[in-house]
Design a protein around this motif. Sequence first.
Motif, PDB file in Angstrom:
ATOM      1  N   SER A 251       0.838  -1.298   0.059  1.00 57.13           N
ATOM      2  CA  SER A 251      -0.034   0.081  -0.140  1.00 57.13           C
ATOM      3  C   SER A 251       0.923   1.284   0.120  1.00 57.13           C
ATOM      4  O   SER A 251       1.790   1.394   0.719  1.00 57.13           O
ATOM      5  N   VAL A 252       0.590   2.209  -1.051  1.00 59.71           N
ATOM      6  CA  VAL A 252       1.395   3.362  -0.839  1.00 59.71           C
ATOM      7  C   VAL A 252       0.496   4.509   0.269  1.00 59.71           C
ATOM      8  O   VAL A 252      -0.514   4.756  -0.063  1.00 59.71           O
ATOM      9  N   VAL A 253       1.235   4.653   1.116  1.00 60.14           N
ATOM     10  CA  VAL A 253       0.858   5.642   2.160  1.00 60.14           C
ATOM     11  C   VAL A 253       1.106   7.040   1.613  1.00 60.14           C
ATOM     12  O   VAL A 253       2.307   7.605   1.473  1.00 60.14           O
ATOM     13  N   THR A 254       0.178   7.775   1.554  1.00 58.48           N
ATOM     14  CA  THR A 254       0.214   9.300   0.785  1.00 58.48           C
ATOM     15  C   THR A 254      -0.252  10.258   1.671  1.00 58.48           C
ATOM     16  O   THR A 254      -1.414  10.138   2.330  1.00 58.48           O
ATOM     17  N   PRO A 255       0.557  11.216   1.979  1.00 54.59           N
ATOM     18  CA  PRO A 255       0.086  12.460   2.986  1.00 54.59           C
ATOM     19  C   PRO A 255      -1.089  13.151   2.341  1.00 54.59           C
ATOM     20  O   PRO A 255      -1.157  13.561   1.128  1.00 54.59           O
TER      21      PRO A 255
ATOM     22  N   LEU B 115      -1.591   1.006  -4.722  1.00 54.09           N
ATOM     23  CA  LEU B 115      -1.675  -0.365  -4.411  1.00 54.09           C
ATOM     24  C   LEU B 115      -0.851  -1.253  -5.361  1.00 54.09           C
ATOM     25  O   LEU B 115      -0.638  -0.815  -6.731  1.00 54.09           O
ATOM     26  N   CYS B 116      -0.126  -2.195  -5.133  1.00 55.26           N
ATOM     27  CA  CYS B 116       0.630  -3.023  -5.768  1.00 55.26           C
ATOM     28  C   CYS B 116       0.195  -4.638  -5.173  1.00 55.26           C
ATOM     29  O   CYS B 116       0.565  -4.641  -3.698  1.00 55.26           O
ATOM     30  N   ILE B 117      -0.260  -5.271  -5.774  1.00 59.53           N
ATOM     31  CA  ILE B 117      -0.377  -6.905  -5.192  1.00 59.53           C
ATOM     32  C   ILE B 117       0.729  -7.709  -5.927  1.00 59.53           C
ATOM     33  O   ILE B 117       0.852  -7.844  -7.011  1.00 59.53           O
ATOM     34  N   ILE B 118       1.737  -8.503  -4.954  1.00 62.78           N
ATOM     35  CA  ILE B 118       2.603  -9.325  -5.522  1.00 62.78           C
ATOM     36  C   ILE B 118       2.438 -10.568  -4.855  1.00 62.78           C
ATOM     37  O   ILE B 118       1.551 -10.674  -4.056  1.00 62.78           O
TER      38      ILE B 118
END
Length: 118
Positions: free
Chosen positions: A7-11, A81-84
């Motif tokens: 998950s990309v945590v964005t401010p 998001l990226c699912i790997i």
Amino acid sequence: MKHYLLSVVTPAGGEPPSPEVLERIMRNVDGFHQELRRAGAWVFAGGLSAPATATVVRATGGDTLLTDGPYIEGKEYLGGLCIIKAPDLDAALAWGRKAAQAITLPIEVRPFEGEAED
């Protein structure tokens, strides 16, 4: 092989990067995605629109209620998001480190329940 969510945590409320910086970040992200594909770890990735574009669907009795905007106000939000696929948490964390270097934002690494079907 397990699936993991990066998950990309964005401010929230921050200034977006300049076009030059954003172009460099997107090149790095594309390179990261290509590396995932070459390694056979790629499942899916994508960026999300701002929280203000969200609609929350809530079940209430036998009906549903739609509410515009995010459910919770916060200092950070899920920006992408990226699912790997990875054999274990250590391997997923290694991909998370690469994602954080490419995207320049914090990355939360979380396993899905159970094992993935290959």
